[in-house]
Design a protein around this motif. Structure first.
Motif, PDB file in Angstrom:
ATOM      1  N   GLU A   1      35.454   7.541  31.714  1.00  0.00           N
ATOM      2  CA  GLU A   1      34.507   8.493  32.282  1.00  0.00           C
ATOM      3  C   GLU A   1      34.587   9.739  31.425  1.00  0.00           C
ATOM      4  N   CYS A   2      33.440  10.150  30.895  1.00  0.00           N
ATOM      5  CA  CYS A   2      33.480  11.228  29.911  1.00  0.00           C
ATOM      6  C   CYS A   2      32.140  11.933  29.797  1.00  0.00           C
ATOM      7  N   SER A   3      32.162  12.997  29.023  1.00  0.00           N
ATOM      8  CA  SER A   3      30.910  13.617  28.603  1.00  0.00           C
ATOM      9  C   SER A   3      30.721  13.246  27.140  1.00  0.00           C
ATOM     10  N   LEU A   4      29.514  12.888  26.810  1.00  0.00           N
ATOM     11  CA  LEU A   4      29.166  12.514  25.442  1.00  0.00           C
ATOM     12  C   LEU A   4      28.137  13.497  24.911  1.00  0.00           C
ATOM     13  N   THR A   5      28.270  13.832  23.656  1.00  0.00           N
ATOM     14  CA  THR A   5      27.241  14.582  22.950  1.00  0.00           C
ATOM     15  C   THR A   5      26.828  13.713  21.773  1.00  0.00           C
ATOM     16  N   ILE A   6      25.644  13.135  21.892  1.00  0.00           N
ATOM     17  CA  ILE A   6      25.176  12.153  20.910  1.00  0.00           C
ATOM     18  C   ILE A   6      24.075  12.774  20.055  1.00  0.00           C
ATOM     19  N   ASP A   7      24.352  12.873  18.763  1.00  0.00           N
ATOM     20  CA  ASP A   7      23.362  13.400  17.827  1.00  0.00           C
ATOM     21  C   ASP A   7      22.413  12.316  17.345  1.00  0.00           C
ATOM     22  N   ASP A   8      22.939  11.121  17.119  1.00  0.00           N
ATOM     23  CA  ASP A   8      22.169   9.997  16.585  1.00  0.00           C
ATOM     24  C   ASP A   8      22.527   8.761  17.411  1.00  0.00           C
ATOM     25  N   LEU A   9      21.632   8.333  18.278  1.00  0.00           N
ATOM     26  CA  LEU A   9      21.920   7.226  19.186  1.00  0.00           C
ATOM     27  C   LEU A   9      22.218   5.940  18.424  1.00  0.00           C
ATOM     28  N   ASP A  10      21.463   5.649  17.385  1.00  0.00           N
ATOM     29  CA  ASP A  10      21.707   4.420  16.612  1.00  0.00           C
ATOM     30  C   ASP A  10      23.105   4.426  15.990  1.00  0.00           C
ATOM     31  N   ALA A  11      23.523   5.568  15.473  1.00  0.00           N
ATOM     32  CA  ALA A  11      24.857   5.673  14.877  1.00  0.00           C
ATOM     33  C   ALA A  11      25.933   5.522  15.953  1.00  0.00           C
ATOM     34  N   PHE A  12      25.703   6.087  17.137  1.00  0.00           N
ATOM     35  CA  PHE A  12      26.668   5.955  18.234  1.00  0.00           C
ATOM     36  C   PHE A  12      26.789   4.498  18.663  1.00  0.00           C
ATOM     37  N   VAL A  13      25.665   3.821  18.834  1.00  0.00           N
ATOM     38  CA  VAL A  13      25.677   2.409  19.233  1.00  0.00           C
ATOM     39  C   VAL A  13      26.393   1.573  18.166  1.00  0.00           C
ATOM     40  N   ALA A  14      26.127   1.865  16.904  1.00  0.00           N
ATOM     41  CA  ALA A  14      26.807   1.139  15.824  1.00  0.00           C
ATOM     42  C   ALA A  14      28.314   1.391  15.856  1.00  0.00           C
ATOM     43  N   ALA A  15      28.714   2.636  16.117  1.00  0.00           N
ATOM     44  CA  ALA A  15      30.141   2.980  16.147  1.00  0.00           C
ATOM     45  C   ALA A  15      30.857   2.264  17.292  1.00  0.00           C
ATOM     46  N   ILE A  16      30.255   2.239  18.494  1.00  0.00           N
ATOM     47  CA  ILE A  16      30.950   1.561  19.594  1.00  0.00           C
ATOM     48  C   ILE A  16      30.926   0.044  19.394  1.00  0.00           C
ATOM     49  N   GLY A  17      29.870  -0.456  18.742  1.00  0.00           N
ATOM     50  CA  GLY A  17      29.818  -1.882  18.418  1.00  0.00           C
ATOM     51  C   GLY A  17      30.903  -2.271  17.433  1.00  0.00           C
ATOM     52  N   GLU A  18      31.134  -1.417  16.452  1.00  0.00           N
ATOM     53  CA  GLU A  18      32.181  -1.674  15.461  1.00  0.00           C
ATOM     54  C   GLU A  18      33.565  -1.644  16.123  1.00  0.00           C
ATOM     55  N   ILE A  19      33.788  -0.696  17.022  1.00  0.00           N
ATOM     56  CA  ILE A  19      35.062  -0.635  17.742  1.00  0.00           C
ATOM     57  C   ILE A  19      35.235  -1.892  18.590  1.00  0.00           C
ATOM     58  N   GLY A  20      34.177  -2.302  19.252  1.00  0.00           N
ATOM     59  CA  GLY A  20      34.238  -3.526  20.049  1.00  0.00           C
ATOM     60  C   GLY A  20      34.577  -4.737  19.200  1.00  0.00           C
ATOM     61  N   ASP A  21      33.914  -4.865  18.051  1.00  0.00           N
ATOM     62  CA  ASP A  21      34.179  -5.992  17.147  1.00  0.00           C
ATOM     63  C   ASP A  21      35.618  -5.965  16.631  1.00  0.00           C
ATOM     64  N   ARG A  22      36.083  -4.782  16.263  1.00  0.00           N
ATOM     65  CA  ARG A  22      37.431  -4.650  15.706  1.00  0.00           C
ATOM     66  C   ARG A  22      38.509  -5.047  16.720  1.00  0.00           C
ATOM     67  N   HIS A  23      38.253  -4.769  17.993  1.00  0.00           N
ATOM     68  CA  HIS A  23      39.264  -5.032  19.027  1.00  0.00           C
ATOM     69  C   HIS A  23      38.957  -6.268  19.873  1.00  0.00           C
ATOM     70  N   GLY A  24      37.858  -6.936  19.588  1.00  0.00           N
ATOM     71  CA  GLY A  24      37.513  -8.142  20.329  1.00  0.00           C
ATOM     72  C   GLY A  24      37.143  -7.883  21.778  1.00  0.00           C
ATOM     73  N   VAL A  25      36.433  -6.774  22.012  1.00  0.00           N
ATOM     74  CA  VAL A  25      36.014  -6.410  23.364  1.00  0.00           C
ATOM     75  C   VAL A  25      34.521  -6.108  23.377  1.00  0.00           C
ATOM     76  N   THR A  26      33.971  -6.078  24.561  1.00  0.00           N
ATOM     77  CA  THR A  26      32.584  -5.658  24.761  1.00  0.00           C
ATOM     78  C   THR A  26      32.606  -4.217  25.239  1.00  0.00           C
ATOM     79  N   ILE A  27      31.743  -3.401  24.644  1.00  0.00           N
ATOM     80  CA  ILE A  27      31.644  -1.996  25.038  1.00  0.00           C
ATOM     81  C   ILE A  27      30.181  -1.708  25.380  1.00  0.00           C
ATOM     82  N   GLN A  28      29.980  -1.063  26.531  1.00  0.00           N
ATOM     83  CA  GLN A  28      28.640  -0.641  26.936  1.00  0.00           C
ATOM     84  C   GLN A  28      28.753   0.742  27.549  1.00  0.00           C
TER      85      GLN A  28
END
Length: 170
Positions: free
Chosen positions: A5-32
């Motif tokens: 649970e957090c506050s997010l400040t997103i400048d570029d939504l596509d870059a944010f989605v890519a970053a959380i997708g990369e973290i998910g892939d690296r750790h073998g988890v789903t992030i939404q």
């Protein structure tokens, strides 16, 4: 399943989605990531994960991506574009970020959470689910005053019912 649970400040939504997708892939988890105003409680998301996984196991999923399938169930909708309203957007967001290892790997979830906390977009942790935006939830999930008056069920119960109804309406 674990939640940030957090506050997010997103400048570029596509870059944010890519970053959380990369973290998910690296750790073998789903992030939404969800706009917290559309989440009734943690059980709302737990139920969405369970139904999404069941749909995937049965080959009945609408989305190819597990994170998107979870979003569809959380939103109680089969149309991806309508469900996206429940996601985060550019700018400031009060958010709930779901991290789930389908295999129940809690260490992978914790490692992914640690990586998420380091993202520039994460402005800080806060109890994003501490207060409900009842009006927004009722509008989004089409819960009427009459329905609320006819039952002693909580708003969270009614939202979770919408998640379950998506399964029935397929």
């Amino acid at each position: 399943m674990q939640l940030l649970e957090c506050s997010l400040t997103i400048d570029d939504l596509d870059a944010f989605v890519a970053a959380i997708g990369e973290i998910g892939d690296r750790h073998g988890v789903t992030i939404q990531a969800f706009d917290a105003r559309y989440v009734a409680d943690p059980r709302h998301l737990e139920r969405a994960v369970a139904f999404a996984d069941r749909a995937i196991e049965r080959g009945e999923n609408v989305a190819r991506d597990r994170a998107v399938e979870i979003l569809l169930y959380a939103a109680g909708r089969r149309q991806i574009d309508r469900a996206l309203e429940m996601g985060v957007d550019e700018g400031e967001n009060r958010a709930v970020v779901l991290v789930d290892s389908r295999e129940g790997d809690r260490r992978a979830e914790r490692d992914a959470l640690a990586a998420l906390r380091k993202l520039d977009a994460v402005a800080g942790e806060e109890p994003a689910l501490a207060s409900l935006d009842e009006k927004r939830l009722c509008e989004f999930f089409e819960i009427t005053d009459a329905e609320r008056e006819a039952t002693d069920a909580s708003l969270g119960d009614l939202v979770r019912e919408r998640v379950a109804l998506l399964e029935v309406e397929k």
